[in-house]
Design a protein around this motif. Sequence first.
Motif, short mmCIF file in Angstrom:
data_model
loop_
_atom_site.label_atom_id
_atom_site.label_comp_id
_atom_site.label_asym_id
_atom_site.label_seq_id
_atom_site.Cartn_x
_atom_site.Cartn_y
_atom_site.Cartn_z
N ARG A 173 0.81 -1.23 0.00
CA ARG A 173 0.00 0.00 0.00
C ARG A 173 0.84 1.27 0.00
O ARG A 173 0.31 2.36 -0.29
CB ARG A 173 -0.92 0.01 1.23
N ALA A 174 2.12 1.15 0.30
CA ALA A 174 2.97 2.34 0.42
C ALA A 174 2.99 3.20 -0.84
O ALA A 174 2.87 4.43 -0.76
CB ALA A 174 4.38 1.93 0.84
N PRO A 175 3.17 2.63 -2.04
CA PRO A 175 3.23 3.50 -3.23
C PRO A 175 1.98 4.35 -3.43
O PRO A 175 2.06 5.46 -3.97
CB PRO A 175 3.41 2.49 -4.38
N GLU A 176 0.83 3.84 -3.01
CA GLU A 176 -0.41 4.62 -3.17
C GLU A 176 -0.55 5.65 -2.05
O GLU A 176 -0.80 6.83 -2.31
CB GLU A 176 -1.61 3.67 -3.16
N ARG A 177 -0.37 5.20 -0.79
CA ARG A 177 -0.54 6.12 0.35
C ARG A 177 0.54 7.18 0.38
O ARG A 177 0.30 8.31 0.78
CB ARG A 177 -0.53 5.35 1.66
N ALA A 178 1.77 6.80 -0.01
CA ALA A 178 2.90 7.72 0.08
C ALA A 178 3.41 8.11 -1.31
O ALA A 178 4.61 8.21 -1.54
CB ALA A 178 4.02 7.09 0.90
N SER A 179 2.47 8.29 -2.23
CA SER A 179 2.88 8.71 -3.58
C SER A 179 3.58 10.06 -3.48
O SER A 179 3.19 10.93 -2.72
CB SER A 179 1.67 8.81 -4.49
N SER A 241 20.06 2.43 8.41
CA SER A 241 19.07 3.51 8.48
C SER A 241 18.21 3.48 7.22
O SER A 241 18.73 3.29 6.12
CB SER A 241 19.76 4.88 8.58
N ALA A 242 16.91 3.64 7.40
CA ALA A 242 15.99 3.79 6.27
C ALA A 242 15.38 5.18 6.35
O ALA A 242 15.11 5.68 7.43
CB ALA A 242 14.89 2.73 6.32
N TYR A 243 15.19 5.80 5.19
CA TYR A 243 14.64 7.16 5.15
C TYR A 243 13.60 7.27 4.06
O TYR A 243 13.56 6.47 3.11
CB TYR A 243 15.75 8.18 4.90
N VAL A 244 12.72 8.24 4.20
CA VAL A 244 11.80 8.61 3.13
C VAL A 244 12.03 10.07 2.80
O VAL A 244 12.27 10.91 3.69
CB VAL A 244 10.32 8.37 3.52
N ARG A 281 0.38 11.07 8.49
CA ARG A 281 -0.90 10.59 7.97
C ARG A 281 -0.82 10.18 6.50
O ARG A 281 -1.80 10.27 5.76
CB ARG A 281 -2.01 11.63 8.18
N ARG A 282 0.37 9.78 6.08
CA ARG A 282 0.55 9.22 4.74
C ARG A 282 1.06 7.78 4.80
O ARG A 282 1.42 7.21 3.77
CB ARG A 282 1.53 10.08 3.92
N GLY A 283 1.13 7.21 5.98
CA GLY A 283 1.63 5.86 6.13
C GLY A 283 3.13 5.73 6.06
O GLY A 283 3.66 4.62 5.90
N LEU A 288 8.33 2.75 6.62
CA LEU A 288 9.69 2.67 7.13
C LEU A 288 9.88 1.40 7.96
O LEU A 288 10.85 0.66 7.78
CB LEU A 288 10.01 3.90 7.97
N LYS A 289 8.95 1.17 8.88
CA LYS A 289 9.10 0.02 9.76
C LYS A 289 9.00 -1.29 8.98
O LYS A 289 9.77 -2.24 9.21
CB LYS A 289 8.03 0.06 10.86
N ALA A 290 8.05 -1.37 8.06
CA ALA A 290 7.87 -2.59 7.29
C ALA A 290 9.07 -2.86 6.39
O ALA A 290 9.52 -4.01 6.26
CB ALA A 290 6.59 -2.51 6.47
N ALA A 291 9.59 -1.82 5.75
CA ALA A 291 10.74 -2.00 4.87
C ALA A 291 11.96 -2.47 5.65
O ALA A 291 12.73 -3.33 5.18
CB ALA A 291 11.04 -0.69 4.15
N MET A 292 12.15 -1.94 6.85
CA MET A 292 13.30 -2.35 7.65
C MET A 292 13.14 -3.80 8.12
O MET A 292 14.09 -4.59 8.06
CB MET A 292 13.47 -1.42 8.84
N ILE A 293 11.95 -4.15 8.59
CA ILE A 293 11.74 -5.53 9.04
C ILE A 293 11.92 -6.51 7.88
O ILE A 293 12.53 -7.58 8.04
CB ILE A 293 10.35 -5.68 9.68
#
Length: 356
Positions: A173-179, A241-244, A281-283, A288-293
């Motif tokens: 869902r990240a690409p849609e919520r965090a477009s 480290s992961a970043y957006v 509020r964009r997920g 970040l947490k899911a990508a790191m896990i």
Amino acid sequence: MSTETLQVVPVDLRNATEREYAALSDFQNRLHAERTPEDPPPPLEERLSWWRQAPALLDQRSWVVWNDNGTAIIADAGATFWRTEENQHVLDFGIGVLPEHRRRGLARRLLAAVADHAEAQQRHLLLTGTSDRVPAGEAFLLRLGAERGLETHINQLALDELNHDLVRGWLERAPERASGFDLGFWDGPYPEDELAAIARLHGVMNTAPRGTLDLEDFNVTPDLLRDWERTMAASGEQRWSAYVRERATGAFAGFTEVFWNPNRPHLLWQGATGVFPHFRRRGLGRWLKAAMIARVLRERSSVRFIRTGNADSNAAMLKINYELGFKPFIANTIWKIDCARVRAYLAAAPESAALP
């Protein structure tokens, strides 16, 4: 053993003797076994790296009490503060006493050394922490008149209980919520060309709850980041480290980081995780947490547990962590007390009483 003849002596952690280092490591291992018996203690070499190569901007003092024949350390105290423009009124301290030597006045005498140092540095607010694993710490601080400043937990995720479908769903869902945002990783030292922006990114942690602690925003600088990296490298600790980043502006929106040490291959520590308020509020936090896990599952197969520290009042982060399956592991409290209150306690407590 009578404690009346035992002396509180300073130890220079950056330049101690081999005898002091070995005895202090043995002492810390005893306390470690009480606080976290699930984990192997750090080996002496790892402790030496932290003691000798602590960040240069960290002022640290230490005092110990040896047993009557000078063969072992039975109590210690430490005091630290950052040599920065912020929070010049604050000093962090910790006191440890072996269980069989508690309630004999050693903590009181070590506390006097901490108070002397705080007054010499003109720092009046003393902060310290306790764990529910060691009830004696809370009892000591209540007798001292300290106040609870922030209630926290170390929360733990057992990876064999992880809901993999949940993690995949967050990633899908990240690409849609965090477009409009891109995700990336830094392994090890931060890139030099973005170091200033990364230091500003760390400022997002100033939005984390502080309870009633009288603390100013902490200004993370590029020099401080490099300082920490040198210390971590010396101890063998590895950081991912992961970043957006917002694609249109190139601005960093949030980050998360994890720490792993080959001396404890089963355990991963989740450090800071934060998203700036205007990007929420964009997920992004879940992404970040899911990508790191997901990366840990792919590339750190030895890891069985992930631990992280959270303020009990940090509802937003706790919601994400609890959804992932994190559970309370250790309850901690950060306490605050004015140095003048410490002085009053020390003046009132009789030397011969059964004291903490």
